[in-house]
Scaffold this motif. Structure first.
Motif, PDB file in Angstrom:
ATOM      1  N   PRO A  67       0.796  -1.222   0.000  1.00  0.00           N
ATOM      2  CA  PRO A  67       0.000   0.000   0.000  1.00  0.00           C
ATOM      3  C   PRO A  67       0.836   1.283   0.000  1.00  0.00           C
ATOM      4  O   PRO A  67       0.381   2.296  -0.517  1.00  0.00           O
ATOM      5  CB  PRO A  67      -0.852  -0.109   1.258  1.00  0.00           C
ATOM      6  N   ALA A  68       2.034   1.241   0.537  1.00  0.00           N
ATOM      7  CA  ALA A  68       2.872   2.443   0.524  1.00  0.00           C
ATOM      8  C   ALA A  68       3.276   2.784  -0.910  1.00  0.00           C
ATOM      9  O   ALA A  68       3.213   3.944  -1.324  1.00  0.00           O
ATOM     10  CB  ALA A  68       4.112   2.242   1.395  1.00  0.00           C
ATOM     11  N   LEU A  69       3.658   1.775  -1.667  1.00  0.00           N
ATOM     12  CA  LEU A  69       4.006   2.006  -3.067  1.00  0.00           C
ATOM     13  C   LEU A  69       2.774   2.460  -3.841  1.00  0.00           C
ATOM     14  O   LEU A  69       2.830   3.416  -4.616  1.00  0.00           O
ATOM     15  CB  LEU A  69       4.590   0.744  -3.704  1.00  0.00           C
ATOM     16  N   GLY A  70       1.657   1.796  -3.632  1.00  0.00           N
ATOM     17  CA  GLY A  70       0.416   2.182  -4.299  1.00  0.00           C
ATOM     18  C   GLY A  70       0.028   3.613  -3.964  1.00  0.00           C
ATOM     19  O   GLY A  70      -0.370   4.387  -4.840  1.00  0.00           O
ATOM     20  N   ILE A 106      -9.856  -5.610 -12.070  1.00  0.00           N
ATOM     21  CA  ILE A 106     -10.561  -6.314 -10.992  1.00  0.00           C
ATOM     22  C   ILE A 106      -9.566  -6.900 -10.000  1.00  0.00           C
ATOM     23  O   ILE A 106      -9.755  -6.815  -8.789  1.00  0.00           O
ATOM     24  CB  ILE A 106     -11.491  -7.397 -11.576  1.00  0.00           C
ATOM     25  N   ARG A 107      -8.503  -7.481 -10.490  1.00  0.00           N
ATOM     26  CA  ARG A 107      -7.491  -8.109  -9.622  1.00  0.00           C
ATOM     27  C   ARG A 107      -6.857  -7.103  -8.664  1.00  0.00           C
ATOM     28  O   ARG A 107      -6.557  -7.421  -7.525  1.00  0.00           O
ATOM     29  CB  ARG A 107      -6.424  -8.765 -10.498  1.00  0.00           C
ATOM     30  N   PHE A 108      -6.687  -5.880  -9.104  1.00  0.00           N
ATOM     31  CA  PHE A 108      -6.020  -4.873  -8.280  1.00  0.00           C
ATOM     32  C   PHE A 108      -6.988  -3.979  -7.500  1.00  0.00           C
ATOM     33  O   PHE A 108      -6.555  -3.069  -6.805  1.00  0.00           O
ATOM     34  CB  PHE A 108      -5.094  -4.002  -9.141  1.00  0.00           C
ATOM     35  N   ARG A 109      -8.270  -4.223  -7.582  1.00  0.00           N
ATOM     36  CA  ARG A 109      -9.263  -3.356  -6.932  1.00  0.00           C
ATOM     37  C   ARG A 109      -9.020  -3.210  -5.427  1.00  0.00           C
ATOM     38  O   ARG A 109      -8.983  -2.099  -4.908  1.00  0.00           O
ATOM     39  CB  ARG A 109     -10.664  -3.909  -7.214  1.00  0.00           C
ATOM     40  N   GLU A 110      -8.836  -4.322  -4.730  1.00  0.00           N
ATOM     41  CA  GLU A 110      -8.618  -4.258  -3.284  1.00  0.00           C
ATOM     42  C   GLU A 110      -7.288  -3.572  -2.960  1.00  0.00           C
ATOM     43  O   GLU A 110      -7.192  -2.795  -2.012  1.00  0.00           O
ATOM     44  CB  GLU A 110      -8.666  -5.665  -2.685  1.00  0.00           C
ATOM     45  N   PHE A 111      -6.272  -3.843  -3.757  1.00  0.00           N
ATOM     46  CA  PHE A 111      -4.976  -3.187  -3.578  1.00  0.00           C
ATOM     47  C   PHE A 111      -5.108  -1.668  -3.727  1.00  0.00           C
ATOM     48  O   PHE A 111      -4.556  -0.903  -2.932  1.00  0.00           O
ATOM     49  CB  PHE A 111      -3.969  -3.740  -4.595  1.00  0.00           C
ATOM     50  N   ILE A 112      -5.864  -1.235  -4.733  1.00  0.00           N
ATOM     51  CA  ILE A 112      -6.056   0.200  -4.953  1.00  0.00           C
ATOM     52  C   ILE A 112      -6.807   0.818  -3.777  1.00  0.00           C
ATOM     53  O   ILE A 112      -6.438   1.885  -3.286  1.00  0.00           O
ATOM     54  CB  ILE A 112      -6.792   0.470  -6.287  1.00  0.00           C
ATOM     55  N   MET A 113      -7.856   0.135  -3.304  1.00  0.00           N
ATOM     56  CA  MET A 113      -8.601   0.659  -2.145  1.00  0.00           C
ATOM     57  C   MET A 113      -7.686   0.801  -0.935  1.00  0.00           C
ATOM     58  O   MET A 113      -7.700   1.826  -0.248  1.00  0.00           O
ATOM     59  CB  MET A 113      -9.795  -0.236  -1.822  1.00  0.00           C
ATOM     60  N   THR A 114      -6.874  -0.209  -0.678  1.00  0.00           N
ATOM     61  CA  THR A 114      -5.939  -0.167   0.447  1.00  0.00           C
ATOM     62  C   THR A 114      -4.927   0.964   0.270  1.00  0.00           C
ATOM     63  O   THR A 114      -4.611   1.682   1.214  1.00  0.00           O
ATOM     64  CB  THR A 114      -5.197  -1.521   0.572  1.00  0.00           C
ATOM     65  N   SER A 115      -4.443   1.137  -0.952  1.00  0.00           N
ATOM     66  CA  SER A 115      -3.468   2.198  -1.232  1.00  0.00           C
ATOM     67  C   SER A 115      -4.084   3.587  -1.079  1.00  0.00           C
ATOM     68  O   SER A 115      -3.422   4.509  -0.596  1.00  0.00           O
ATOM     69  CB  SER A 115      -2.905   2.026  -2.647  1.00  0.00           C
ATOM     70  N   ILE A 116      -5.347   3.735  -1.465  1.00  0.00           N
ATOM     71  CA  ILE A 116      -6.034   5.023  -1.289  1.00  0.00           C
ATOM     72  C   ILE A 116      -6.165   5.345   0.194  1.00  0.00           C
ATOM     73  O   ILE A 116      -5.873   6.464   0.623  1.00  0.00           O
ATOM     74  CB  ILE A 116      -7.414   5.019  -1.988  1.00  0.00           C
ATOM     75  N   VAL A 117      -6.569   4.360   0.971  1.00  0.00           N
ATOM     76  CA  VAL A 117      -6.691   4.561   2.420  1.00  0.00           C
ATOM     77  C   VAL A 117      -5.324   4.937   3.005  1.00  0.00           C
ATOM     78  O   VAL A 117      -5.215   5.862   3.817  1.00  0.00           O
ATOM     79  CB  VAL A 117      -7.273   3.306   3.112  1.00  0.00           C
ATOM     80  N   PHE A 118      -4.286   4.237   2.583  1.00  0.00           N
ATOM     81  CA  PHE A 118      -2.931   4.533   3.057  1.00  0.00           C
ATOM     82  C   PHE A 118      -2.527   5.957   2.674  1.00  0.00           C
ATOM     83  O   PHE A 118      -1.959   6.690   3.484  1.00  0.00           O
ATOM     84  CB  PHE A 118      -1.945   3.513   2.473  1.00  0.00           C
ATOM     85  N   ALA A 119      -2.823   6.354   1.444  1.00  0.00           N
ATOM     86  CA  ALA A 119      -2.472   7.707   0.980  1.00  0.00           C
ATOM     87  C   ALA A 119      -3.223   8.774   1.765  1.00  0.00           C
ATOM     88  O   ALA A 119      -2.668   9.829   2.085  1.00  0.00           O
ATOM     89  CB  ALA A 119      -2.751   7.842  -0.513  1.00  0.00           C
ATOM     90  N   ILE A 120      -4.475   8.518   2.093  1.00  0.00           N
ATOM     91  CA  ILE A 120      -5.256   9.471   2.894  1.00  0.00           C
ATOM     92  C   ILE A 120      -4.712   9.520   4.315  1.00  0.00           C
ATOM     93  O   ILE A 120      -4.510  10.601   4.875  1.00  0.00           O
ATOM     94  CB  ILE A 120      -6.757   9.108   2.871  1.00  0.00           C
ATOM     95  N   ASP A 121      -4.461   8.339   4.897  1.00  0.00           N
ATOM     96  CA  ASP A 121      -3.944   8.276   6.269  1.00  0.00           C
ATOM     97  C   ASP A 121      -2.591   8.962   6.420  1.00  0.00           C
ATOM     98  O   ASP A 121      -2.301   9.551   7.456  1.00  0.00           O
ATOM     99  CB  ASP A 121      -3.829   6.825   6.748  1.00  0.00           C
ATOM    100  N   THR A 122      -1.770   8.870   5.411  1.00  0.00           N
ATOM    101  CA  THR A 122      -0.439   9.485   5.466  1.00  0.00           C
ATOM    102  C   THR A 122      -0.447  10.922   4.943  1.00  0.00           C
ATOM    103  O   THR A 122       0.603  11.537   4.816  1.00  0.00           O
ATOM    104  CB  THR A 122       0.591   8.653   4.681  1.00  0.00           C
TER     105      THR A 122
END
Length: 174
Positions: free
Chosen positions: A15-18, A100-116
């Motif tokens: 998620p940090a890279l995303g 579709i395969r990366f959907r959950e990864f993108i959601m996690t990365s968005i949350v990480f980007a907002i949190d940071t």
């Protein structure tokens, strides 16, 4: 959360890279277009950066370190459409399958980007990048290629932003 962490915090998918790629795409898009990128754009384009076959259409470094870039979004659609129609050419199947395969990864990365605090999410679904200056550093070849591909994609998409055309040309089912 541990399931998500275990699934994505390996090799290139974390998620940090995303979050960094999302921030970079949103920031460069904003600088070029003076408008914010939508959440839907992120869900479509960031997965294409994560897959080597599609990333190398946008940007790649040869053995001598020379870079090659796609200069127009239409050329990107043309080349990606060709490989996307041949399932055996893409590690994850079709372009839709990649997204579709990366959907959950993108959601996690968005949350990480907002949190940071790399980005803010507006009430209308747009990504507002923060004004952050990263120290310059030498990235390894893989990270440099990822960053280069994101920069190329942000530029060419900002120059010809049409989400409907992107969905049609990439044959995405929403």
């Amino acid at each position: 959360m541990k399931k998500i962490y275990k699934q994505y915090c390996n090799d290139i998918q974390n998620p940090a890279l995303g979050a960094f790629l999302i921030y970079t795409f949103a920031n460069l898009f904003y600088k070029r277009k003076k408008d914010y990128v939508s959440l839907l754009d992120i869900f479509i384009f960031i997965p294409l950066i994560m897959v080597k076959e599609t990333r190398e259409i946008l940007y790649f470094l040869d053995a001598n370190g020379k870079s090659y870039k796609t200069t127009k979004i239409s050329k990107f659609y043309e080349k990606i459409g060709y490989i996307g129609k041949l399932n055996s050419n893409l590690t994850l199947g079709t372009i839709n399958g990649v997204i579709i395969r990366f959907r959950e990864f993108i959601m996690t990365s968005i949350v990480f980007a907002i949190d940071t605090k790399l980005i803010e999410l507006t009430s209308k679904g747009y990504i507002k990048p923060r004004n952050i200056i990263f120290p310059s550093c030498n990235l390894n070849k893989e990270l440099s290629t990822l960053e280069g591909a994101v920069a190329v994609l942000a530029k060419i998409y900002a120059d010809d932003t049409d989400l409907n055309k992107a969905v049609k040309n990439l044959e995405i089912v929403l």
